[in-house]
Design a protein around this motif. Structure first.
Motif: not given
Ligand code: NIG
Ligand code: FE
Length: 414
Positions: A82, A135, A324, A326, A331, A333-334
């Motif tokens: 991430t 987050r 992910s 993220y 991207s 979204s995680g």
């Protein structure tokens, strides 16, 4: 204080003998126990089995009993790739892409990583920390119990240290298992547009030693890609990191195949990530190595680029991990539940393969397989309880819905 979770409809991904990772055909299998319990003490799993094998409670004053009420228990996801610490979202670029521009075209006109770097350079460490913590807390509620976080939106010594210090604060102030990766070689800053050697010198001779001295990174990373960093840059960085005893997790084969997989494997990288484009040579390089191929399906989904060939990797006997990625550009979204669903829907992996790819294999890809990634005695009690569901594959089938009821990290409900 002991915690017992009882009446678990099915306890997922149990492990009696510790494994490094799961590869090839073995990814088709997971161990589970129906009608089960799990016991936790001092944040660790101390016992598990079927309800029939449970000895009951020895000391009621010292035991918290949780009834799973027919829900299932899974080990939490490990998200091994991430870019969680960033200063601003980039939905303007999202609209540009809807209107027909490519990721590369957006980067060329000053968007992309350099856009994020400019925003991060102007943000304070406290702001970055508060945003990243928020987050992270959201991700925990979605079942993530371990996460790797990269720098790479700093691109100056000062800002790379700032982002790594934010990651360090997250490590210190949360129960989540966190690994930090130094990604100074993420993009070439504007001031170095005609002087890549100069920037690589800065990354290798100044940033890396300082990062090591301040113990701010567990791994290094580089975006090995046309228009970003070359094979020579990759080799130089990984050799320098190896001298400090630090392994690499690299961004390779996202848009083009330029030999990044082999270069990374040759220099003992822990993982190679993205892999949207793969050629025979890449598979051959991975065979017999200790490097975890990691696919990032939500990046492919969001950018509309090809998906990594998970099935082919498994058919060739390799392990596969899913993370992910993220980040605000490719991207945003995680949510690992979504990643897991994409694994089934777009990569054509079975629920068992996806469970292996998002727990034990991603734990390996962040150097945490001894403490996380399965329900095993002595491992950290990082797990989640689902709502009552008809079978474990429902988790992946029911994409976009939340089936997680409670999340435990280090033995504590969050
Ligand atoms: O993994 N590919 C390189 N880095 C990120 C994207 C970073 C960004 O666009 O901000 C990735 O996709
Ligand atoms: Fe990435």
């Amino acid at each position: 204080m002991k915690t017992v979770i009882k009446n678990i409809a099915e306890l997922i991904q149990t492990e009696d003998t510790p494994r490094k990772w799961v590869a090839g055909n073995d990814m088709k299998n997971i161990n589970t126990i129906k009608d089960a319990f799990v016991e936790i003490e001092n944040g660790l799993i101390t016992s598990f089995g079927s309800m029939g094998q449970w000895n009951g409670i020895e000391d009621w004053n010292d035991t918290e009993v949780i009834d799973a009420e027919g829900g299932m228990v899974f080990p939490t996801y490990c998200d091994s790739h991430t870019h969680l610490v960033f200063a601003a979202s980039r939905e303007g670029e999202f609209v540009d892409r809807i209107n027909g521009l490519s990721y590369t075209e957006i980067a060329e006109k000053g968007g992309g990583i350099l856009n994020s770097a400019e925003k991060l350079q102007n943000a304070s460490e406290d702001e970055l920390y508060e945003d990243a913590l928020m987050r992270l807390n959201e991700l925990v509620q979605m079942g993530t119990g371990a996460i790797e976080i990269k720098s790479g939106y700093g691109l100056t010594l000062e800002s790379e240290l700032k982002i790594l210090r934010v990651i360090e604060r997250l490590k210190e102030n949360t129960d989540v298992t966190i690994k930090a990766t130094f990604l100074g070689a993420h993009a070439l800053p504007k001031e170095y547009q005609d002087n890549k050697e100069g920037y690589m010198d800065l990354v290798i001779d100044e940033m890396l030693p300082k990062v090591i001295e301040e113990k701010l990174a567990d791994y290094v990373d580089i975006f090995c890609e046309e228009g970003y960093f070359t094979i020579d840059d990759t080799k130089r960085l990984l050799e320098a990191a190896n001298k400090f005893g630090i392994k690499a997790k690299t961004h390779v084969n996202q848009f083009n195949v330029i030999g990044g997989v082999k270069a990374s494997v040759d220099l003992e990288a822990l993982s190679v990530d993205h892999l949207e484009k793969m050629v025979n040579e890449d598979y051959e390089a991975l065979k017999g190595s200790n490097c975890m191929p990691t696919i990032l399906p939500s990046c492919s989904f969001f950018l509309g680029i090809p998906y990594g060939p998970a099935k082919e990797m498994m058919e060739r006997g390799l392990p596969v991990a899913l993370a992910s990625d993220y980040n605000p550009g490719s991207s945003p979204s995680g949510n690992m539940n979504f990643v897991a669903s994409l694994g089934c829907i777009t990569l054509k992996m079975t629920p068992e393969e996806v469970i292996n790819a998002t727990t034990i294999n991603t734990a390996y890809a962040m150097g945490a397989e001894k403490e996380l990634g399965s329900i095993a005695i002595g491992k950290k009690a990082n797990l989640f309880i689902t709502k009552p569901i008809p079978s474990y594959g429902y988790l992946h089938y029911s994409f976009g819905n939340n089936v997680i009821e409670k999340v435990m990290i280090n033995g504590k409900f969050q």
